[in-house]
Design an enzyme around this catalytic site. Sequence first.
Site, PDB file in Angstrom:
ATOM      1  N   LYS A 410      27.024  -4.581  42.900  1.00  0.00           N
ATOM      2  CA  LYS A 410      28.344  -4.334  42.753  1.00  0.00           C
ATOM      3  C   LYS A 410      29.038  -3.976  44.132  1.00  0.00           C
ATOM      4  CE  LYS A 410      27.529  -3.651  37.910  1.00  0.00           C
ATOM      5  NZ  LYS A 410      26.379  -4.193  38.013  1.00  0.00           N
ATOM      6  N   SER A 451      18.192   0.244  31.057  1.00  0.00           N
ATOM      7  CA  SER A 451      18.604   1.541  31.727  1.00  0.00           C
ATOM      8  C   SER A 451      19.730   1.925  30.951  1.00  0.00           C
ATOM      9  CB  SER A 451      18.970   1.354  33.194  1.00  0.00           C
ATOM     10  OG  SER A 451      20.026   0.471  33.145  1.00  0.00           O
TER      11      SER A 451
END
Length: 660
Positions: A410, A451
């Site tokens: 990102k 996660s």
Amino acid sequence: MVFQQRTLFLILIDAILVNLSTIFALLIRFDGEVPQTYFAAFFHFAPLFTGILIVSFYIFGLYRRAWEYASIGELIAVVGAVSLGSILNVFLGYFLNNETFPLPRSVIILTFILRIVLIGGSRIAWRLFRDYGLGLKRAKGSKRVLIAGAGDAGVLVAKELKSHYNGGIEIVGFIDDDVSKQNMMVQGRSVLGTRRDIPRLVEKHRVKEIIIAIPSASGKEKRAIVNICKEAGAKVKILPGVYDLIDGTVKVDKIREVEVEDLLGREPVKVDLNDITHYIRNQVVLVTGGGGSIGSELCRQICRYQPKTLLVLDSCENNVYEIDLELRKTCPQVHMIPLVKDLRDRKSVLQVFKTYRPQVVFHAAAHKHVPMMEYNPEDAIKNNVMGTYHAAQAADMFGTKKFVLISTDKAVNPTSFMGASKRLAEMVIQYLDMISKTSYVAVRFGNVLGSTGSVIPLFKRQIAAGGPVTVTHPDMVRFFMTIPEAVQLVIQAGAMAKGGEIFVLDMGEPVKIMDLARSLIELSGLEPGKDIDIRITGTRPGEKLYEELLTAEEGLTATTHKRIFVAKRGNILPELIEEKIIGRIINGALPQHERDALLMIRELLPEFKEKEARAAAPKAPVQRTKGHAPLEDTEDKGTAGQWAGMEKAGEKLVAGAETS
């Protein structure tokens, strides 16, 4: 008491069989007409010879073995026990009978052979009855199972199913794509065909369940088999990984429902243990964000390479407590120090480095949730940029050898504040690498499965609640990697680091989030659109339809590891970083509001693609920092000696930290 009864029963059976073997040997030797003198000699010595053999059996542990699981090892023990007892009998027989054995030598040999056959046969008989005899009396409701994979894993699964369910499961056979195994017998069952034959076999043999026992299969192969099984109408289970094959430790509870992680998996990561051991063993290793998803897995894997000390640092007390408790149980040999610290507190960071002098740092601490940081952009910058700078500068000042930043895809052409903050963190460590002896590197990868806050746990909760499953856009795609896989590659990249690199991990093929949602619903035994709806909610602030791993100016260079690449270094302008990032950090002039955060990012990242609404925000004068002197050499260099204009190289700060 039960054990004693079992032992006494086995001793009685063995005593009978030992003597029967001699009687049979005499009958064979003399064609059924045994002279009376030999029978008399046999009965005279029988108690002594029998006692010696029973003692020999006990020495070889024949009465401590679970014979319902008898195998080659047990038969070898029988041969050894019979051999020892027979040899002792022969010596005693010659000694007690004035150097002539009371029975013919041919009888001795026949007796030895018959003892092995009868004693070994008695032991293996129960195993055969349990495996095959019980199968003749199948329960009416027994489950018919087909095993996909006729290799080592398939054999171990078949053995475990037979021993565990006592006829409650009927193994129809195996399927395997290996042509050489077709029509072969495995564990008493035939290899009936290949994966293409699954629908036919399910219908023909009324198969209720298919167990995939191919641990080495790629995610693509597993997806193909699962899809065929679904079309055939059979339930699918899987044996997860190759580690279950070590020492034959496959157990029924290892066989579980197929998870989406199984279908996304790729070939196992191979690491160079020599490289990793060399730079971690006997070193003081610091993991920031050590209680998070990536950080905690880093701690687990680092423990395997015998660090001198492992420093686990996290701002969340509960996270530190959990990983500390786990590692003290699983890795008691590792000296571990839990640290509850906030990287935004510079004095605290300096004190940690001054006290423990970490030689390797894995910097995993970060604010990572994209939508959350869209509402808190100033905190994304404070935590992800300032926190990185504090840790990285302290690493330079106190002689850290390697500093590894955990970054993200990102950060490439960011459209979110989180991504932009991580790109700025990359720029900071690349700048520091230019002026320091510490090797600073970043490792960039995409989403990790499982996660905290990832899409799969969210989808599972939504399915458990009856739906709907929410997808932001039908064309949304993401790269995925398992947490252990990502961490292995991060540690390997650290071993390869020379300084200044941005390592890019091979994330495999991108996955459509819509396909992921459908797979999870189907794996739950439900039908998308019928049992569970999929609802399109629209993209969230800062969210891309697809992620990138490289900027336009970057390219990939191969490394010695086929799953790790290096992005070519972009243009880093030291003066810009000194003034717009480091100067603001030192002078306490970081953004306090969304507009200020947007202005700062625009100055540093022209490629930042913020939403139009933000782009139209009122232009405020750029906040300039004051009192920032050019970097220059000082007597206290910290490694490269560049910190004089930044509060005199930190000695004053460290002294202050000692009293705080």
